[in-house]
Enzyme design. Structure first.
Site, PDB file in Angstrom:
ATOM      1  N   ILE A   1      41.415  33.255  48.297  1.00 42.73           N
ATOM      2  CA  ILE A   1      40.357  33.423  47.286  1.00 42.73           C
ATOM      3  C   ILE A   1      40.614  34.753  46.588  1.00 42.73           C
ATOM      4  O   ILE A   1      40.459  35.826  47.193  1.00 42.73           O
ATOM      5  CB  ILE A   1      38.937  33.394  47.895  1.00 42.73           C
ATOM      6  CG1 ILE A   1      38.670  32.057  48.593  1.00 42.73           C
ATOM      7  CG2 ILE A   1      37.887  33.645  46.787  1.00 42.73           C
ATOM      8  CD1 ILE A   1      37.279  31.913  49.220  1.00 42.73           C
ATOM      9  N   ASP A   2      41.045  34.693  45.349  1.00 42.81           N
ATOM     10  CA  ASP A   2      41.206  35.912  44.559  1.00 42.81           C
ATOM     11  C   ASP A   2      39.961  36.018  43.684  1.00 42.81           C
ATOM     12  O   ASP A   2      39.725  35.157  42.827  1.00 42.81           O
ATOM     13  CB  ASP A   2      42.474  35.845  43.705  1.00 42.81           C
ATOM     14  CG  ASP A   2      42.653  37.149  42.939  1.00 42.81           C
ATOM     15  OD1 ASP A   2      42.723  38.204  43.577  1.00 42.81           O
ATOM     16  OD2 ASP A   2      42.670  37.106  41.699  1.00 42.81           O
TER      17      ASP A   2
ATOM     18  N   ASP B   1      47.934  39.248  44.688  1.00 41.57           N
ATOM     19  CA  ASP B   1      47.074  39.124  43.501  1.00 41.57           C
ATOM     20  C   ASP B   1      47.891  38.765  42.254  1.00 41.57           C
ATOM     21  O   ASP B   1      47.385  38.130  41.333  1.00 41.57           O
ATOM     22  CB  ASP B   1      46.373  40.456  43.184  1.00 41.57           C
ATOM     23  CG  ASP B   1      45.472  40.951  44.305  1.00 41.57           C
ATOM     24  OD1 ASP B   1      44.839  40.120  44.953  1.00 41.57           O
ATOM     25  OD2 ASP B   1      45.407  42.189  44.512  1.00 41.57           O
TER      26      ASP B   1
ATOM     27  N   THR C   1      36.993  37.530  45.495  1.00 47.95           N
ATOM     28  CA  THR C   1      36.042  37.316  46.598  1.00 47.95           C
ATOM     29  C   THR C   1      34.644  37.828  46.265  1.00 47.95           C
ATOM     30  O   THR C   1      33.648  37.198  46.646  1.00 47.95           O
ATOM     31  CB  THR C   1      36.583  37.938  47.900  1.00 47.95           C
ATOM     32  OG1 THR C   1      37.783  37.266  48.248  1.00 47.95           O
ATOM     33  CG2 THR C   1      35.591  37.815  49.050  1.00 47.95           C
TER      34      THR C   1
ATOM     35  N   ASP D   1      46.984  34.142  48.151  1.00 48.74           N
ATOM     36  CA  ASP D   1      45.635  34.697  48.279  1.00 48.74           C
ATOM     37  C   ASP D   1      44.680  33.499  48.265  1.00 48.74           C
ATOM     38  O   ASP D   1      44.578  32.793  47.258  1.00 48.74           O
ATOM     39  CB  ASP D   1      45.332  35.652  47.113  1.00 48.74           C
ATOM     40  CG  ASP D   1      44.018  36.394  47.335  1.00 48.74           C
ATOM     41  OD1 ASP D   1      43.247  35.992  48.230  1.00 48.74           O
ATOM     42  OD2 ASP D   1      43.761  37.372  46.606  1.00 48.74           O
TER      43      ASP D   1
HETATM   44  C1  IPD Z   1      40.688  41.412  43.814  1.00 46.35           C
HETATM   45  C2  IPD Z   1      40.613  40.756  42.446  1.00 46.35           C
HETATM   46  C3  IPD Z   1      40.093  41.729  41.418  1.00 46.35           C
HETATM   47  C4  IPD Z   1      40.900  42.997  41.368  1.00 46.35           C
HETATM   48  C5  IPD Z   1      41.021  43.617  42.758  1.00 46.35           C
HETATM   49  C6  IPD Z   1      41.572  42.615  43.757  1.00 46.35           C
HETATM   50  P1  IPD Z   1      40.344  39.904  45.993  1.00 46.35           P
HETATM   51  O1  IPD Z   1      41.229  40.522  44.765  1.00 46.35           O
HETATM   52  O2  IPD Z   1      41.895  40.313  42.044  1.00 46.35           O
HETATM   53  O3  IPD Z   1      40.127  41.176  40.121  1.00 46.35           O
HETATM   54  O4  IPD Z   1      40.277  43.901  40.485  1.00 46.35           O
HETATM   55  O5  IPD Z   1      41.923  44.706  42.668  1.00 46.35           O
HETATM   56  O6  IPD Z   1      41.613  43.211  45.030  1.00 46.35           O
HETATM   57  O7  IPD Z   1      40.000  41.046  46.882  1.00 46.35           O
HETATM   58  O8  IPD Z   1      39.162  39.286  45.396  1.00 46.35           O
HETATM   59  O9  IPD Z   1      41.272  38.941  46.612  1.00 46.35           O
HETATM   60 CA    CA Z   2      41.524  37.583  48.285  1.00 48.99          CA
END
Ligand code: IPD
Ligand code: CA
Length: 285
Positions: A106-107, A238, A109, A104
């Protein structure tokens, strides 16, 4: 794969993620405000809903990481969130591969869009071990370019924060625990359960954080800043790296019913082990 080979891939991930720092910070610092000007500068757009954002930097960082992985490990499969989010991953696709990279760029975003300094870049190497049907994470790295913290691990080789070996916390009493969760966009619109649980656990612990990067939430369990983390509706990129970090730091992982953690189920409970059963009881009630 020998322990030395795993370590060498771990070093590769560390240097590759560090090399992405200028790009990650360029988008993070491009404009000071969180307004239309910033959104235009970083190229923010919606994916599946108004809660599911992507920026040009997500795509650029993914491209950067994938290109380096391809060059170093020609022929190995790479699954990146931005390239694969249109095609929902299925168990059959997953099980087809004995070995693949998952990342990922950018986790967190939403945080990134708002220049809120809690996001990470995360990569894991997945491999079938001991005849298991689904690949498991065997090498992992999660990079917070703002704090300069590199969380990394190899299977049976320990979990580390920069050069320090990690161990989960020893907190046993739920009243002394600090926990964290997240609300996945699709799930949070369709069910009240995550919010009820948030309220209940807030009342019986030191508190519940909601920081916005699942990969860092898991890294925080591994390093003992947080005692438990749970969430529904996640994607495998994630959690892949963070799951190995928690395991290698001596923590415990499971589904919300206590069965073994399954990277494709979307749900995870990761704890220091000591409060795992208590957390399972809270989730079950
Ligand atoms: C998200 C983040 C967030 C979580 C969401 C994810 P993203 O990933 O990890 O903490 O609550 O379920 O989708 O979309 O920013 O890569
Ligand atoms: Ca992401």
């Amino acid at each position: 794969m020998t322990p030395a080979e795993l370590k060498s891939r771990e070093q590769f991930l560390i240097s590759t993620l560090r090399a992405a720092t200028p790009l990650l910070l360029e988008g993070f610092t491009l404009t000071p405000g969180s307004d239309a000007k910033r959104n235009q500068a970083i190229g923010t757009s919606e994916k599946s809903s108004f809660k599911d954002l992507v920026t040009v930097y997500d795509q650029r960082v993914e491209h950067f990481l994938v290109e380096r992985l391809q060059k170093a490990f020609a022929g190995e499969t790479i699954i990146g969130e931005e390239a694969s989010s249109q095609n929902k991953l299925q168990k059959d696709d997953y099980a087809k591969h004995d070995l693949f990279w998952i990342l990922d760029p950018i986790d967190g975003t939403t945080n990134y869009v708002r220049a809120y300094p809690f996001f990470s870049s995360t990569i894991a190497l997945m491999k079938k071990v001991n005849g298991q049907a689904l690949p498991q994470p065997v090498v992992a790295a999660t990079w917070n370019p703002v704090s300069g913290e590199m969380f990394h691990a190899t299977k049976n080789g320990g979990a580390w924060l920069n050069e320090q070996r990690l161990q989960v916390s020893k907190v046993k009493n739920p009243q002394q625990s600090l926990v964290t969760t997240g609300f996945a966009s699709a799930r949070s619109q369709s069910s009240e359960r995550p919010f009820e649980l948030f309220t209940k656990i807030t009342k019986s612990t030191l508190g519940v954080r909601r920081d916005g990067s699942a990969a860092l939430d898991l890294a925080y369990v591994a390093c003992g800043r947080i005692d438990a983390y749970w969430e529904w509706g996640l994607s495998p990129w994630d959690t892949a790296a963070g799951a190995l970090l928690v395991e290698e730091a001596g923590g415990r992982l499971s589904s919300h019913s206590g069965s073994p953690w399954d990277s494709l189920s979307g749900e995870i409970l990761a704890t220091n082990g000591s409060i795992h059963d208590w957390m399972l009881e809270q989730i079950a009630e």
